[in-house]
Design a protein around this motif. Structure first.
Motif, PDB file in Angstrom:
ATOM      1  N   VAL A 178       6.232  11.950  -4.095  1.00  0.00           N
ATOM      2  CA  VAL A 178       7.136  11.685  -5.222  1.00  0.00           C
ATOM      3  C   VAL A 178       6.570  12.292  -6.504  1.00  0.00           C
ATOM      4  CG1 VAL A 178       7.966   9.550  -4.181  1.00  0.00           C
ATOM      5  CG2 VAL A 178       6.034   9.488  -5.744  1.00  0.00           C
ATOM      6  N   PRO A 179       7.439  12.577  -7.471  1.00  0.00           N
ATOM      7  CA  PRO A 179       6.953  13.044  -8.765  1.00  0.00           C
ATOM      8  C   PRO A 179       6.169  11.945  -9.456  1.00  0.00           C
ATOM      9  CG  PRO A 179       9.318  13.459  -8.503  1.00  0.00           C
ATOM     10  CD  PRO A 179       8.912  12.539  -7.408  1.00  0.00           C
ATOM     11  N   PHE A 180       5.116  12.323 -10.159  1.00  0.00           N
ATOM     12  CA  PHE A 180       4.367  11.372 -10.985  1.00  0.00           C
ATOM     13  C   PHE A 180       4.495  11.831 -12.420  1.00  0.00           C
ATOM     14  CE2 PHE A 180       0.009   9.562 -12.277  1.00  0.00           C
ATOM     15  CZ  PHE A 180       0.590   8.359 -12.650  1.00  0.00           C
ATOM     16  N   ASP A 181       5.502  11.318 -13.090  1.00  0.00           N
ATOM     17  CA  ASP A 181       5.752  11.639 -14.490  1.00  0.00           C
ATOM     18  C   ASP A 181       5.542  10.378 -15.299  1.00  0.00           C
ATOM     19  OD1 ASP A 181       6.503  14.294 -13.889  1.00  0.00           O
ATOM     20  OD2 ASP A 181       8.518  13.624 -13.347  1.00  0.00           O
ATOM     21  N   ALA A 182       4.485  10.348 -16.082  1.00  0.00           N
ATOM     22  CA  ALA A 182       4.155   9.149 -16.853  1.00  0.00           C
ATOM     23  C   ALA A 182       3.676   9.524 -18.242  1.00  0.00           C
ATOM     24  CB  ALA A 182       3.079   8.337 -16.138  1.00  0.00           C
ATOM     25  N   THR A 183       3.823   8.576 -19.132  1.00  0.00           N
ATOM     26  CA  THR A 183       3.317   8.734 -20.484  1.00  0.00           C
ATOM     27  C   THR A 183       2.209   7.725 -20.712  1.00  0.00           C
ATOM     28  OG1 THR A 183       5.480   9.472 -21.305  1.00  0.00           O
ATOM     29  CG2 THR A 183       3.896   8.679 -22.940  1.00  0.00           C
ATOM     30  N   LEU A 184       1.040   8.215 -21.081  1.00  0.00           N
ATOM     31  CA  LEU A 184      -0.105   7.340 -21.311  1.00  0.00           C
ATOM     32  C   LEU A 184      -0.108   6.909 -22.771  1.00  0.00           C
ATOM     33  CD1 LEU A 184      -2.586   6.283 -19.695  1.00  0.00           C
ATOM     34  CD2 LEU A 184      -3.906   8.115 -20.751  1.00  0.00           C
ATOM     35  N   ALA A 185       0.220   5.622 -23.000  1.00  0.00           N
ATOM     36  CA  ALA A 185       0.221   5.083 -24.360  1.00  0.00           C
ATOM     37  C   ALA A 185      -1.214   4.900 -24.855  1.00  0.00           C
ATOM     38  CB  ALA A 185       0.969   3.750 -24.382  1.00  0.00           C
ATOM     39  N   PRO A 186      -1.412   4.742 -26.166  1.00  0.00           N
ATOM     40  CA  PRO A 186      -2.774   4.599 -26.704  1.00  0.00           C
ATOM     41  C   PRO A 186      -3.577   3.469 -26.072  1.00  0.00           C
ATOM     42  CG  PRO A 186      -1.232   5.039 -28.483  1.00  0.00           C
ATOM     43  CD  PRO A 186      -0.406   4.824 -27.246  1.00  0.00           C
ATOM     44  N   ASP A 187      -2.904   2.394 -25.632  1.00  0.00           N
ATOM     45  CA  ASP A 187      -3.629   1.240 -25.081  1.00  0.00           C
ATOM     46  C   ASP A 187      -3.614   1.211 -23.561  1.00  0.00           C
ATOM     47  OD1 ASP A 187      -0.940   0.687 -24.748  1.00  0.00           O
ATOM     48  OD2 ASP A 187      -1.096  -1.417 -25.338  1.00  0.00           O
ATOM     49  N   GLU A 188      -3.311   2.324 -22.906  1.00  0.00           N
ATOM     50  CA  GLU A 188      -3.209   2.371 -21.461  1.00  0.00           C
ATOM     51  C   GLU A 188      -4.266   3.290 -20.855  1.00  0.00           C
ATOM     52  OE1 GLU A 188       1.498   1.522 -20.586  1.00  0.00           O
ATOM     53  OE2 GLU A 188       0.888   3.590 -21.002  1.00  0.00           O
ATOM     54  N   VAL A 189      -4.434   3.133 -19.528  1.00  0.00           N
ATOM     55  CA  VAL A 189      -5.363   3.985 -18.792  1.00  0.00           C
ATOM     56  C   VAL A 189      -4.680   4.496 -17.527  1.00  0.00           C
ATOM     57  CG1 VAL A 189      -7.451   2.857 -19.641  1.00  0.00           C
ATOM     58  CG2 VAL A 189      -6.351   1.993 -17.566  1.00  0.00           C
ATOM     59  N   LEU A 190      -5.127   5.673 -17.073  1.00  0.00           N
ATOM     60  CA  LEU A 190      -4.674   6.217 -15.801  1.00  0.00           C
ATOM     61  C   LEU A 190      -5.657   5.770 -14.733  1.00  0.00           C
ATOM     62  CD1 LEU A 190      -2.874   8.105 -14.074  1.00  0.00           C
ATOM     63  CD2 LEU A 190      -4.440   9.972 -14.709  1.00  0.00           C
ATOM     64  N   ILE A 191      -5.147   5.129 -13.696  1.00  0.00           N
ATOM     65  CA  ILE A 191      -5.971   4.570 -12.629  1.00  0.00           C
ATOM     66  C   ILE A 191      -5.723   5.316 -11.326  1.00  0.00           C
ATOM     67  CG2 ILE A 191      -6.422   2.516 -11.215  1.00  0.00           C
ATOM     68  CD1 ILE A 191      -7.341   2.090 -14.011  1.00  0.00           C
ATOM     69  N   ARG A 192      -6.792   5.748 -10.676  1.00  0.00           N
ATOM     70  CA  ARG A 192      -6.699   6.197  -9.289  1.00  0.00           C
ATOM     71  C   ARG A 192      -6.956   4.980  -8.412  1.00  0.00           C
ATOM     72  NH1 ARG A 192      -6.899  10.594  -5.881  1.00  0.00           N
ATOM     73  NH2 ARG A 192      -7.869  10.194  -3.854  1.00  0.00           N
ATOM     74  N   VAL A 193      -5.981   4.605  -7.610  1.00  0.00           N
ATOM     75  CA  VAL A 193      -6.094   3.408  -6.775  1.00  0.00           C
ATOM     76  C   VAL A 193      -7.106   3.661  -5.660  1.00  0.00           C
ATOM     77  CG1 VAL A 193      -4.871   1.776  -5.298  1.00  0.00           C
ATOM     78  CG2 VAL A 193      -3.718   2.758  -7.299  1.00  0.00           C
ATOM     79  N   LEU A 194      -8.043   2.730  -5.506  1.00  0.00           N
ATOM     80  CA  LEU A 194      -9.079   2.846  -4.480  1.00  0.00           C
ATOM     81  C   LEU A 194      -8.825   1.935  -3.283  1.00  0.00           C
ATOM     82  CD1 LEU A 194     -12.262   2.942  -6.758  1.00  0.00           C
ATOM     83  CD2 LEU A 194     -11.104   4.879  -5.668  1.00  0.00           C
ATOM     84  N   ALA A 195      -8.362   0.727  -3.531  1.00  0.00           N
ATOM     85  CA  ALA A 195      -8.143  -0.235  -2.450  1.00  0.00           C
ATOM     86  C   ALA A 195      -7.019  -1.187  -2.831  1.00  0.00           C
ATOM     87  CB  ALA A 195      -9.418  -1.031  -2.156  1.00  0.00           C
ATOM     88  N   THR A 196      -6.182  -1.501  -1.851  1.00  0.00           N
ATOM     89  CA  THR A 196      -5.087  -2.458  -2.045  1.00  0.00           C
ATOM     90  C   THR A 196      -5.069  -3.437  -0.884  1.00  0.00           C
ATOM     91  OG1 THR A 196      -3.674  -0.895  -3.254  1.00  0.00           O
ATOM     92  CG2 THR A 196      -2.580  -2.766  -2.222  1.00  0.00           C
ATOM     93  N   GLY A 197      -5.011  -4.713  -1.178  1.00  0.00           N
ATOM     94  CA  GLY A 197      -4.878  -5.726  -0.143  1.00  0.00           C
ATOM     95  C   GLY A 197      -3.418  -5.981   0.180  1.00  0.00           C
ATOM     96  N   VAL A 198      -3.113  -6.155   1.456  1.00  0.00           N
ATOM     97  CA  VAL A 198      -1.764  -6.535   1.864  1.00  0.00           C
ATOM     98  C   VAL A 198      -1.663  -8.053   1.774  1.00  0.00           C
ATOM     99  CG1 VAL A 198      -0.050  -6.536   3.716  1.00  0.00           C
ATOM    100  CG2 VAL A 198      -1.544  -4.542   3.378  1.00  0.00           C
ATOM    101  N   CYS A 199      -0.727  -8.524   0.968  1.00  0.00           N
ATOM    102  CA  CYS A 199      -0.589  -9.952   0.673  1.00  0.00           C
ATOM    103  C   CYS A 199       0.616 -10.534   1.411  1.00  0.00           C
ATOM    104  CB  CYS A 199      -0.430 -10.135  -0.832  1.00  0.00           C
ATOM    105  SG  CYS A 199      -0.143 -11.844  -1.361  1.00  0.00           S
ATOM    106  N   GLY A 200       0.563 -11.829   1.658  1.00  0.00           N
ATOM    107  CA  GLY A 200       1.702 -12.508   2.259  1.00  0.00           C
ATOM    108  C   GLY A 200       2.968 -12.338   1.447  1.00  0.00           C
ATOM    109  N   SER A 201       2.819 -12.273   0.113  1.00  0.00           N
ATOM    110  CA  SER A 201       4.006 -12.099  -0.724  1.00  0.00           C
ATOM    111  C   SER A 201       4.540 -10.674  -0.668  1.00  0.00           C
ATOM    112  CB  SER A 201       3.714 -12.505  -2.173  1.00  0.00           C
ATOM    113  OG  SER A 201       2.695 -11.717  -2.738  1.00  0.00           O
TER     114      SER A 201
END
Length: 339
Positions: free
Chosen positions: A24-47
């Motif tokens: 998918v396209p990744f088009d984002a605007t980084l605001a002054p108070d934001e950070v760009l994160i490379r996701v390293l690990a995600t847990g699969v949750c019951g929810s």
């Protein structure tokens, strides 16, 4: 403002049991108070399994392809101009509930009840089952090298358990019963003991999970148990009534589980005659620092709950396995390492 453009891999839910690995396209605007994160690990949750199986959770329905995932850790790759507490290259655990901080609920110490919050992985906001995302810097918590990517991601379910433990106001030596030995229940087995519980009983209909819980000091719930506190951490079906039956008169019941049907029922006479305190657990408050301290000190072990690991592109298989409780699954981590 900084513009970020490109392509990335994302796992999106199109409907019940319809997870697809997309580019998918990744088009984002980084605001002054934001950070760009490379996701390293995600847990699969019951929810996550609720929308995966039914297309909805509670009153929130899936109306367009959605990236699930809210238990996650990542690496800071870019920072906004106003960010001072995070540097590029910092590993972080990310609180997925992005609250406003200014409403009545937030200002009164109840940010978990913020009515203007955005939540990663809950429609319409995409979650962490993708390569990168933009997050407000104030919800990103640096983690030391001693805490793994998976453990950092699991600070989120630990936070739910810690908030439920706080609600229960467990007294030293109390008898606590936990219904459900999934990841939240296993976290509760540890947080309630850390809070001073003298006896921690646990019950799960899946025998392998019941046995798995023993490593955390929890013991099987006897038929004649009477607990000071009962914490329901299952699917909030018949377990809600069982919680009312098990708890002593004047005791406390904390409901953590989320039912598929968005309704719960119990005998009014039982709860009334016992004079019970019934509390609903809504996510968590500001507990990430405490969770990190518990994990870093070794008082709570979240990594030991992980039974399966999959790369991002195998997420559909991971969800199918988790939904069917195959291969004695307890906790699945979706990994997206930098190397």
């Amino acid at each position: 403002m900084s513009e970020i453009q490109g392509q990335q891999t994302a796992v999106r839910l199109y409907g019940p049991s319809d997870l697809r690995v997309d580019t998918v396209p990744f088009d984002a605007t980084l605001a002054p108070d934001e950070v760009l994160i490379r996701v390293l690990a995600t847990g699969v949750c019951g929810s996550d399994l609720h929308p995966y199986e039914t297309g909805s959770i509670g009153s929130t329905e899936l109306n367009s392809p959605l990236v699930l995932g809210h238990e996650f850790s990542g690496l800071v790759e870019q920072v906004g101009s106003a960010v001072e507490n995070l540097a590029v290259g910092t590993r972080v655990a990310v609180d997925p509930a992005w609250v406003c901080g200014t409403c009545r609920e937030c200002m009164s110490g109840n940010p978990n009840l913020c009515r203007r919050q955005r939540f990663c992985g809950l429609a319409p906001d995409d979650g962490s089952l993708r390569e990168r995302l933009v997050a407000p810097a104030r919800f990103c918590h640096p983690v030391p090298d001693s805490v793994s990517d998976a453990s950092a991601a699991l600070l989120e379910p630990l936070g739910i358990a810690l908030h439920a433990t706080d609600l229960a106001r467990i007294r030293v030596g109390a008898k606590v019963a936990i219904l459900g030995a999934g990841p939240i229940g296993l976290c509760l087995a540890q947080t309630t003991r850390a809070a001073g519980a003298g006896t921690v009983w646990i019950h799960d209909p899946l025998e392998y999970r019941q046995k798995f819980a023993e490593q955390y000091g929890a013991i099987a719930l006897p038929d004649d148990a009477e607990a000071d506190v009962v914490i329901e951490a299952a699917w909030a079906r018949e377990s809600v009534q069982r919680a009312m039956d098990i708890v002593r008169p004047g005791g406390t019941v904390v409901l953590v589980g989320i039912p598929f049907e968005d309704t719960v029922s119990f005998k009014h006479s039982v709860a009334r005659r016992k004079g019970l305190t019934i509390l609903m657990c809504r996510r968590m408050k500001n507990v990430y620092a405490r969770c990190l301290q518990l994990v870093e000190s070794g008082r709570v072990n979240v990594e030991s709950m992980v039974t399966h690991r999959f790369p991002l592109k195998e997420t559909p298989h991971a969800f199918e396995l988790n939904a069917k409780y195959q291969q004695q699954v307890v906790k699945i981590i979706i990994e997206n390492p930098t190397t």
